[in-house]
Design a protein around this motif. Sequence first.
Motif, mmCIF file in Angstrom:
data_model
loop_
_atom_site.group_PDB
_atom_site.id
_atom_site.type_symbol
_atom_site.label_atom_id
_atom_site.label_comp_id
_atom_site.label_asym_id
_atom_site.label_seq_id
_atom_site.Cartn_x
_atom_site.Cartn_y
_atom_site.Cartn_z
ATOM 1 N N MET A 1 0.856 -1.169 0.000
ATOM 2 C CA MET A 1 0.000 0.000 0.000
ATOM 3 C C MET A 1 0.901 1.230 0.000
ATOM 4 O O MET A 1 1.890 1.274 0.712
ATOM 5 C CB MET A 1 -0.898 -0.015 1.233
ATOM 6 C CG MET A 1 -2.150 0.757 0.994
ATOM 7 S SD MET A 1 -3.539 0.511 2.119
ATOM 8 C CE MET A 1 -3.884 -1.194 2.103
ATOM 9 N N ILE A 2 0.539 2.219 -0.799
ATOM 10 C CA ILE A 2 1.304 3.463 -0.835
ATOM 11 C C ILE A 2 0.438 4.610 -0.347
ATOM 12 O O ILE A 2 -0.783 4.608 -0.538
ATOM 13 C CB ILE A 2 1.848 3.769 -2.250
ATOM 14 C CG1 ILE A 2 0.707 3.955 -3.256
ATOM 15 C CG2 ILE A 2 2.791 2.685 -2.724
ATOM 16 C CD1 ILE A 2 1.127 4.636 -4.527
ATOM 17 N N ILE A 3 1.076 5.569 0.295
ATOM 18 C CA ILE A 3 0.397 6.789 0.736
ATOM 19 C C ILE A 3 0.911 7.926 -0.126
ATOM 20 O O ILE A 3 2.125 8.068 -0.318
ATOM 21 C CB ILE A 3 0.667 7.059 2.225
ATOM 22 C CG1 ILE A 3 0.019 5.970 3.073
ATOM 23 C CG2 ILE A 3 0.143 8.445 2.617
ATOM 24 C CD1 ILE A 3 0.296 6.083 4.553
ATOM 25 N N TRP A 54 -4.419 13.076 2.060
ATOM 26 C CA TRP A 54 -3.652 11.933 1.592
ATOM 27 C C TRP A 54 -4.565 10.737 1.393
ATOM 28 O O TRP A 54 -5.560 10.586 2.088
ATOM 29 C CB TRP A 54 -2.576 11.536 2.612
ATOM 30 C CG TRP A 54 -1.587 12.609 2.873
ATOM 31 C CD1 TRP A 54 -0.387 12.817 2.247
ATOM 32 C CD2 TRP A 54 -1.706 13.657 3.832
ATOM 33 N NE1 TRP A 54 0.240 13.914 2.774
ATOM 34 C CE2 TRP A 54 -0.550 14.460 3.741
ATOM 35 C CE3 TRP A 54 -2.684 14.013 4.763
ATOM 36 C CZ2 TRP A 54 -0.337 15.572 4.544
ATOM 37 C CZ3 TRP A 54 -2.491 15.129 5.561
ATOM 38 C CH2 TRP A 54 -1.327 15.885 5.450
ATOM 39 N N VAL A 55 -4.167 9.887 0.470
ATOM 40 C CA VAL A 55 -4.874 8.635 0.255
ATOM 41 C C VAL A 55 -3.888 7.482 0.393
ATOM 42 O O VAL A 55 -2.686 7.632 0.139
ATOM 43 C CB VAL A 55 -5.557 8.575 -1.128
ATOM 44 C CG1 VAL A 55 -6.650 9.624 -1.239
ATOM 45 C CG2 VAL A 55 -4.552 8.709 -2.264
ATOM 46 N N ILE A 94 -2.317 0.754 8.181
ATOM 47 C CA ILE A 94 -2.334 1.880 7.237
ATOM 48 C C ILE A 94 -2.894 3.141 7.884
ATOM 49 O O ILE A 94 -2.434 4.240 7.591
ATOM 50 C CB ILE A 94 -3.061 1.516 5.921
ATOM 51 C CG1 ILE A 94 -2.700 2.519 4.830
ATOM 52 C CG2 ILE A 94 -4.564 1.432 6.117
ATOM 53 C CD1 ILE A 94 -1.228 2.578 4.480
ATOM 54 N N ALA A 95 -3.850 3.004 8.778
ATOM 55 C CA ALA A 95 -4.400 4.189 9.446
ATOM 56 C C ALA A 95 -3.334 4.865 10.303
ATOM 57 O O ALA A 95 -3.228 6.095 10.320
ATOM 58 C CB ALA A 95 -5.610 3.820 10.297
ATOM 59 N N ALA A 96 -2.535 4.082 11.002
ATOM 60 C CA ALA A 96 -1.460 4.649 11.819
ATOM 61 C C ALA A 96 -0.447 5.375 10.945
ATOM 62 O O ALA A 96 0.047 6.452 11.306
ATOM 63 C CB ALA A 96 -0.775 3.556 12.634
ATOM 64 N N GLU A 97 -0.151 4.809 9.788
ATOM 65 C CA GLU A 97 0.793 5.455 8.884
ATOM 66 C C GLU A 97 0.197 6.741 8.298
ATOM 67 O O GLU A 97 0.886 7.761 8.194
ATOM 68 C CB GLU A 97 1.202 4.488 7.769
ATOM 69 C CG GLU A 97 2.282 5.015 6.860
ATOM 70 C CD GLU A 97 3.600 5.350 7.549
ATOM 71 O OE1 GLU A 97 4.367 6.147 6.972
ATOM 72 O OE2 GLU A 97 3.878 4.853 8.657
ATOM 73 N N LEU A 98 -1.066 6.706 7.917
ATOM 74 C CA LEU A 98 -1.738 7.926 7.434
ATOM 75 C C LEU A 98 -1.724 9.005 8.518
ATOM 76 O O LEU A 98 -1.439 10.170 8.236
ATOM 77 C CB LEU A 98 -3.187 7.620 7.056
ATOM 78 C CG LEU A 98 -3.492 7.225 5.632
ATOM 79 C CD1 LEU A 98 -4.933 6.738 5.520
ATOM 80 C CD2 LEU A 98 -3.235 8.353 4.657
ATOM 81 N N LEU A 99 -2.036 8.622 9.745
ATOM 82 C CA LEU A 99 -2.044 9.573 10.846
ATOM 83 C C LEU A 99 -0.653 10.166 11.061
ATOM 84 O O LEU A 99 -0.506 11.369 11.260
ATOM 85 C CB LEU A 99 -2.552 8.918 12.127
ATOM 86 C CG LEU A 99 -2.638 9.843 13.344
ATOM 87 C CD1 LEU A 99 -3.626 10.976 13.113
ATOM 88 C CD2 LEU A 99 -3.021 9.044 14.585
#
Length: 156
Positions: A1-3, A54-55, A94-99
Amino acid sequence: MIIREIEEKDNKPVEQLIRTCLIEFGANKPGTAWADPDLGNFYHVYRPEGSKYWVAENEGRIAAGCGIGPVPGFPHICELQKMYAYQEARGTGIAAELLRVALDFAKEHYEQCYLETFHNMTAANKFYLKHGFVPMDKPLSATEHFACDAWYIKML
């Protein structure tokens, strides 16, 4: 997964992500993001300085997203906005990384980060507490999301 930062082509997929999650939690009603007139236009909404969205993309499909934007009347406080993930992306980290990405950006522009959510989004509430957000008794200010019933703030 990429952000990555939102692109114009992501507007509709992000709107679909948010609407799907709102339906899942019974928040497809006035006073929530459901009624936000800019829901399908995030690429343009998050262009001004101090704002960004961001997505998280998995094999060409948007799986999650979140944004940072200003809180009117509070120049040193931003808001974590429209943080949603499809069910299959939850629990993957992924949510932790987005945050992390969002808060790193926020630290460059603000001193505190505020958010509004719903108590029935139990996992989300636990997630925010785990990441240092402190519950508030009432909203920071009146917003168009008057149906939200849980508010948090975090020092950056």
